[in-house]
Design an enzyme around this catalytic site. Sequence first.
Site, PDB file in Angstrom:
ATOM      1  CG  MET A  77     -33.706 -32.507   1.412  1.00  0.00           C
ATOM      2  SD  MET A  77     -34.184 -31.331   0.134  1.00  0.00           S
ATOM      3  CE  MET A  77     -35.426 -30.358   0.993  1.00  0.00           C
ATOM      4  CG  HIS A  78     -38.401 -34.781   1.659  1.00  0.00           C
ATOM      5  ND1 HIS A  78     -38.737 -33.441   1.640  1.00  0.00           N
ATOM      6  CD2 HIS A  78     -37.903 -35.067   0.422  1.00  0.00           C
ATOM      7  CE1 HIS A  78     -38.453 -32.949   0.443  1.00  0.00           C
ATOM      8  NE2 HIS A  78     -37.945 -33.898  -0.310  1.00  0.00           N
ATOM      9  CG  ASP A 233     -30.261 -34.304  -0.912  1.00  0.00           C
ATOM     10  OD1 ASP A 233     -31.135 -33.426  -1.091  1.00  0.00           O
ATOM     11  OD2 ASP A 233     -30.508 -35.519  -1.026  1.00  0.00           O
TER      12      ASP A 233
END
Length: 479
Positions: A77-78, A233
Amino acid sequence: MFLGLDLGTSGVKALLVGEDQSVVGDASADLTVARPHAGWSEQDPADWLAATRQALAALSAEHDLSAVRGIGLSGQMHGATLLDASDRVLRPCILWNDTRAHAEAARLDSDPQFRALTGNIVFPGFTAPKLLWCREHEPEVFAQVAKVLLPKDYLRLWLTGEHVSEMSDAAGTSWLDTGRREWSDALLAATGLGRDHMPALVEGSEASGGLRPEVASDLGLPAGIPVAGGAGDNAASAVGAGVVRAGDGFVSLGTSGVLFAANDGYAPDPESALHTFCHALPGRWHQMGVILSATDALAWFGRLVGADPAALTGSLGALQPPGRSMFLPYLGGERTPHNDARIRATFLGLEHATDTAAATRAVLEGVAFAFRDSLEAMHATGTRIPRVIALGGGARSDYWLNVIATVLGLPVDIPRKGEFGAAFGAARLGMMAAEQGGAELATPPEIARQIAPDTALTDAFDDAYHRYRTAYGALKELS
């Protein structure tokens, strides 16, 4: 069959499941991380495509991919993947564990609308502060940005030609109105962006587009099959483990550590530094405590003493009460509940009697105490989980799971041998998109056994946890 693709930090995994959700085959390809400066963490998106091709080539050597009916995506992520108007990558992706934007994150977090709308603190690893950093430090790059994609959504662009994301991953950008499940124009404007810079949004179980014919031909997959929205995830792992209803939870011992609780409603508490994100299924959310170094802490210690982490934990024997030695596992800062990018790890209470086994136990205990910080933050919001499912590579250590069960005061369920991670959850989401199914397809795994808290050692671990909290306060003063 259905295909799950998981774009992790260390590699891409491709997983095939059958109509009965049994695992048919899997393959993976490694990735590396570039760290050009202290606190930086980057990857070239071209490497993601190459690794995906490699994993699928290995899978197709053993299995006929022409029978695949749907694809699901999951991923780290991110990450900030910046594209120009021609979908050309403008710079290496800034990853989730990159802390260069800590000052920008603090600046955005001081604006009350961010916590009010996202339900979360603006952490340095989130996407929005990275764009603010880019605007201020790489203005020539920022001026060319036409689209910002999360890592797995760059894979989607290659597969489908569509700029699309989904709710669970989008919730980790600091641009999503998490309760309403839509982009916030106000939050985007605060970083110099507009909604046109963002991908369209779908639910994780919905189709986001069809597989492009040219890619399908290249990979041996059927053209036009649906590619599901997928999930970040941890939300994908939750779908894989059947953690999709209120009261369900898991503890994940991966590079980072996650304590995850599914929720039927939106219940943010940003001051706790818990992540409150959309789940991968419609009308569901989750709370998540994140510690940045879990197995990473054990791997670091293994390198320090020149020993294999599995050998270190495998030689510990029966659970022992905590000793004087203590480890605070903040090797790269910490998220829940401290939101501190600058704090660093430390050993305390080392003495002549501290041998390798004692130091190993201290590392495992320190990670477990960090999980307890997250559990207590959840309890403060009213969230309760009666047990947790153990996931991740660190869950192979019974000693570690015994420590976690005793420190958390929760039974830890160990699934019967099988695949229940992010790639499996992604494949399930691909099945949902193809068959228009829902949560009924996300069933919990069969549990092989359960590790209960060792009540004879509860008081000793409680005392050690309170010493750990005191040690954190002292370390904070020194950082």
